[in-house]
Write an enzyme that holds these catalytic residues in place. Sequence first.
Site, PDB file in Angstrom:
ATOM      1  N   HIS A  70       6.987  -1.300  -4.505  1.00  0.00           N
ATOM      2  CA  HIS A  70       5.984  -2.379  -4.462  1.00  0.00           C
ATOM      3  C   HIS A  70       4.616  -1.364  -4.871  1.00  0.00           C
ATOM      4  O   HIS A  70       4.434  -0.473  -4.381  1.00  0.00           O
ATOM      5  CB  HIS A  70       5.762  -3.100  -3.367  1.00  0.00           C
ATOM      6  CG  HIS A  70       5.533  -2.549  -2.060  1.00  0.00           C
ATOM      7  ND1 HIS A  70       6.418  -1.667  -1.603  1.00  0.00           N
ATOM      8  CD2 HIS A  70       4.461  -2.876  -1.066  1.00  0.00           C
ATOM      9  CE1 HIS A  70       5.921  -1.348  -0.128  1.00  0.00           C
ATOM     10  NE2 HIS A  70       4.746  -2.091   0.002  1.00  0.00           N
TER      11      HIS A  70
ATOM     12  N   HIS B  61       8.685  -4.366   6.090  1.00  0.00           N
ATOM     13  CA  HIS B  61       8.080  -4.619   7.209  1.00  0.00           C
ATOM     14  C   HIS B  61       6.888  -5.528   6.520  1.00  0.00           C
ATOM     15  O   HIS B  61       5.704  -5.733   7.019  1.00  0.00           O
ATOM     16  CB  HIS B  61       7.628  -3.630   8.011  1.00  0.00           C
ATOM     17  CG  HIS B  61       6.682  -2.731   7.435  1.00  0.00           C
ATOM     18  ND1 HIS B  61       6.567  -1.473   8.150  1.00  0.00           N
ATOM     19  CD2 HIS B  61       5.837  -2.723   6.534  1.00  0.00           C
ATOM     20  CE1 HIS B  61       5.661  -0.732   7.618  1.00  0.00           C
ATOM     21  NE2 HIS B  61       5.289  -1.326   6.418  1.00  0.00           N
TER      22      HIS B  61
ATOM     23  N   HIS C 197      -1.516   0.386   9.848  1.00  0.00           N
ATOM     24  CA  HIS C 197      -2.176  -0.221   8.848  1.00  0.00           C
ATOM     25  C   HIS C 197      -3.780  -0.457   9.275  1.00  0.00           C
ATOM     26  O   HIS C 197      -4.054  -1.513   9.104  1.00  0.00           O
ATOM     27  CB  HIS C 197      -1.542  -1.481   8.299  1.00  0.00           C
ATOM     28  CG  HIS C 197      -0.207  -1.355   7.601  1.00  0.00           C
ATOM     29  ND1 HIS C 197       0.798  -1.434   8.550  1.00  0.00           N
ATOM     30  CD2 HIS C 197       0.205  -1.272   6.616  1.00  0.00           C
ATOM     31  CE1 HIS C 197       1.892  -1.358   7.970  1.00  0.00           C
ATOM     32  NE2 HIS C 197       1.685  -1.057   6.514  1.00  0.00           N
TER      33      HIS C 197
ATOM     34  N   GLU D   7       6.625   4.789   1.467  1.00  0.00           N
ATOM     35  CA  GLU D   7       6.882   4.256   2.631  1.00  0.00           C
ATOM     36  C   GLU D   7       8.484   4.546   3.054  1.00  0.00           C
ATOM     37  O   GLU D   7       8.875   4.446   4.121  1.00  0.00           O
ATOM     38  CB  GLU D   7       6.865   2.651   2.956  1.00  0.00           C
ATOM     39  CG  GLU D   7       5.327   2.463   3.134  1.00  0.00           C
ATOM     40  CD  GLU D   7       5.020   0.769   3.341  1.00  0.00           C
ATOM     41  OE1 GLU D   7       3.895   0.566   3.668  1.00  0.00           O
ATOM     42  OE2 GLU D   7       5.921  -0.019   2.945  1.00  0.00           O
TER      43      GLU D   7
END
Length: 279
Positions: free
Chosen positions: A193, A12, A59, A240
Amino acid sequence: MARITAGVATSHVPAIGAALDNGKAGDDYWKPVFAGYEFSKRWIADQTPDVIILVYNDHASAFSLDLIPTFAIGCADEFAPADEGWGPRPVPVVKGHSELAWHLAERLILEEFDMTIVNKMDVDHGLTVPLSLMFGQPAEWPCKVIPLAVNVVQYPPPTGHRCFSLGRAIRRAVEGFPEDLKVVVFGTGGMSHQLQGPRAGLINKEFDNAFLDRLVSDPAGQSMVPHLEYVREAGSEAIELVMWLVMRGALDMTVRVAHRFYHVPASNTAVGHLILENA
């Protein structure tokens, strides 16, 4: 009776939303990313789900360090796109399915999952980017969406096993809902990441593809992988990926892979995508 027919896993990345919103999807850098979702848009149009249960992480839009629920379920009738610092994305308001959401909340809490019930919240790119990848840029989203937010930002996040178990409980709850609904579960975030520190920009293709393989063939085994392995091998934000295990737990143990896509890079991130159908 409501039924879960399929699961979708996807990254996402916020820059994906920005590229789409600003007309850059055809640029040389972004074209390969969006090409990986052309099949997906046709697939979901054919599937015509009534409801999507969308597992994502907030977030700092709906929650902050003042309040950090491990699992939160949106029970409202609608959810506005969040202002993430540069204005909300130009996407439709997300329409919820409050009856099914409240049913899920009740069943999950009675199965001893401590769900935080949220009756008002804005939803950020964690939720809207997956919808854009799967549906494009419609005037309104073609189905209702139940947001299910998971804390993967502040330590300690839930374990992969806890997320997988939550998915299994979601399936039982959905199948106990009397209305005839076709439900698809999304697991979002990842893949490898890291956004800060000396390892910023880390991408591990081998880890990512092994995760995709195992998510299909051995999800229970993958659910036992500890947090440290995700962080060590695939970067701090790779945690995640435990959210994909919620989706996988909601499906049959044997699934059919309708689509698989992997691409590097997209804004210093590996993009992964799976569509899994119940056998």
